[in-house]
Design an enzyme around this catalytic site. Structure first.
Site, PDB file in Angstrom:
ATOM      1  N   ASN A  17       0.940  -1.690   0.293  1.00 24.76           N
ATOM      2  CA  ASN A  17       0.355   0.098  -0.167  1.00 24.76           C
ATOM      3  C   ASN A  17       1.304   1.614   0.183  1.00 24.76           C
ATOM      4  OD1 ASN A  17      -3.164  -0.414   0.181  1.00 24.76           O
ATOM      5  ND2 ASN A  17      -1.813  -1.926   1.081  1.00 24.76           N
ATOM      6  N   ARG A  65       1.879   0.883  26.297  1.00 22.65           N
ATOM      7  CA  ARG A  65       1.686   1.185  24.067  1.00 22.65           C
ATOM      8  C   ARG A  65       1.551   2.452  25.061  1.00 22.65           C
ATOM      9  NH1 ARG A  65      -1.004  -1.691  21.347  1.00 22.65           N
ATOM     10  NH2 ARG A  65      -2.031  -3.112  22.274  1.00 22.65           N
ATOM     11  N   LEU A  93      -4.083   1.080  18.124  1.00 16.00           N
ATOM     12  CA  LEU A  93      -3.378   2.731  18.664  1.00 16.00           C
ATOM     13  C   LEU A  93      -4.472   3.335  19.345  1.00 16.00           C
ATOM     14  CD1 LEU A  93      -2.979   4.712  15.346  1.00 16.00           C
ATOM     15  CD2 LEU A  93      -0.944   3.939  17.448  1.00 16.00           C
ATOM     16  N   HIS A 109      -8.197  -1.379   5.771  1.00 15.16           N
ATOM     17  CA  HIS A 109      -8.509  -3.104   6.637  1.00 15.16           C
ATOM     18  C   HIS A 109      -9.304  -3.298   5.416  1.00 15.16           C
ATOM     19  CE1 HIS A 109     -10.113  -5.174   9.165  1.00 15.16           C
ATOM     20  NE2 HIS A 109     -11.274  -5.405   9.025  1.00 15.16           N
ATOM     21  N   LYS A 172      -5.637  -5.470  -4.557  1.00 14.94           N
ATOM     22  CA  LYS A 172      -5.749  -4.819  -6.330  1.00 14.94           C
ATOM     23  C   LYS A 172      -6.791  -3.638  -6.127  1.00 14.94           C
ATOM     24  CE  LYS A 172      -5.488  -5.689 -10.913  1.00 14.94           C
ATOM     25  NZ  LYS A 172      -6.360  -6.076 -12.367  1.00 14.94           N
TER      26      LYS A 172
HETATM   27  C1  GAR Z   1      -3.559  -4.242   3.828  1.00 16.18           C
HETATM   28  O1  GAR Z   1      -4.058  -5.579   3.099  1.00 16.18           O
HETATM   29  C2  GAR Z   1      -4.424  -4.143   4.970  1.00 16.18           C
HETATM   30  O2  GAR Z   1      -5.541  -4.029   4.280  1.00 16.18           O
HETATM   31  C3  GAR Z   1      -4.114  -5.315   5.832  1.00 16.18           C
HETATM   32  O3  GAR Z   1      -2.567  -5.400   5.435  1.00 16.18           O
HETATM   33  C4  GAR Z   1      -1.781  -5.405   4.790  1.00 16.18           C
HETATM   34  C5  GAR Z   1      -1.008  -4.627   4.711  1.00 16.18           C
HETATM   35  O4  GAR Z   1      -0.516  -4.796   3.606  1.00 16.18           O
HETATM   36  N1  GAR Z   1      -4.345  -4.325   7.350  1.00 16.18           N
HETATM   37  C6  GAR Z   1      -5.192  -5.059   7.953  1.00 16.18           C
HETATM   38  O5  GAR Z   1      -5.014  -6.538   8.351  1.00 16.18           O
HETATM   39  C7  GAR Z   1      -5.371  -3.901   9.408  1.00 16.18           C
HETATM   40  N2  GAR Z   1      -6.112  -5.195  10.936  1.00 16.18           N
HETATM   41  P1  GAR Z   1       1.201  -4.127   2.604  1.00 16.18           P
HETATM   42  O6  GAR Z   1       1.919  -4.109   3.924  1.00 16.18           O
HETATM   43  O7  GAR Z   1       1.076  -4.720   1.806  1.00 16.18           O
HETATM   44  O8  GAR Z   1       0.142  -2.843   2.795  1.00 16.18           O
END
Ligand code: GAR
Length: 201
Positions: A17, A65, A93, A109, A172
């Site tokens: 991302n 935390r 967080l 998400h 994607k």
């Molecule tokens: C993504 O699919 C994001 O939606 C998910 O982690 C992945 C990170 O991928 N996030 C969660 O599950 C948050 N609860 P990336 O490091 O390749 O961007």
């Protein structure tokens, strides 16, 4: 000329991302820092390749935390960040941090919230047997994956899907809607009213 929106991207893992946001080259948006809690995250290499400063703040070095989050806030200060973008950042967080950046933190998400919050969202969707899942970009509030929804995209589930295949199609869509949500924020087009986010010109 409009002032650039200064973005911090928080990562823990592979950073696809982050890469999509970099590649989108969003007008008037500058990624001023990448923050990782994981010193081995591949996302760090991606940031370095694009000469983006990286701050590694390993949560394991802090006894609570709040101490961990105080350190993040301190490290962020000189970057004068307008928006924090959580891109696969796998730490929750606390309200303390969320209040410090109220309505200025976004998360992505891999499910259609409020379905399947928390970890392993793709596995949860597959084992529940839904026919459609997808991804959600939302503002972060004090709950886990509960904040006002900005954009969602629907992904169908096929009979022969594995977690991997489905995740690939969800990714994607993530890579399309996350830069779009950041662009809308930077253009001042996102208006929060209660739980609803309106996109206005
Ligand atoms: C993504 O699919 C994001 O939606 C998910 O982690 C992945 C990170 O991928 N996030 C969660 O599950 C948050 N609860 P990336 O490091 O390749 O961007």
């Amino acid at each position: 000329m409009n002032k650039k929106t200064r973005v911090a991207v928080f990562v823990s893992g592979s950073g696809t991302n982050l890469q999509a946001i970099i590649d989108a080259n969003i007008p008037n948006v500058e990624i001023v820092v990448v923050v990782s809690n994981n010193p081995n995250a591949y996302a760090i290499e991606r940031a370095k390749r694009h000469n983006i400063p990286v701050e590694v703040i390993d949560h394991r070095n802090y006894s609570s935390r709040e101490e961990f989050e105080r350190e993040i806030i301190k490290k962020l200060e000189p970057y004068r960040v307008d928006l924090i973008v959580l891109a696969g950042f796998m730490r929750i967080l606390s309200p303390f941090f969320v209040r410090a950046y109220k309505n200025r933190i976004m998360n992505i998400h891999p499910a259609l919230l409020p379905a399947f919050p928390g970890v392993n969202a793709v596995r949860q969707a597959l084992s529940y047997g839904v026919k459609y899942t997808g991804c959600t970009v939302h503002f972060v509030d004090e709950g886990v994956d509960t904040g006002p929804i900005i954009l969602q995209s629907v992904v169908p589930v096929y009979d022969d899907d594995t977690e991997e295949k489905l995740l690939e199609r969800i990714h994607k869509e993530e890579h399309r809607i996350y830069p779009e949500a950041i662009r809308l924020f930077a253009e001042g087009k996102l208006h929060i009213e209660g739980r609803r986010v309106f996109i206005r010109d």
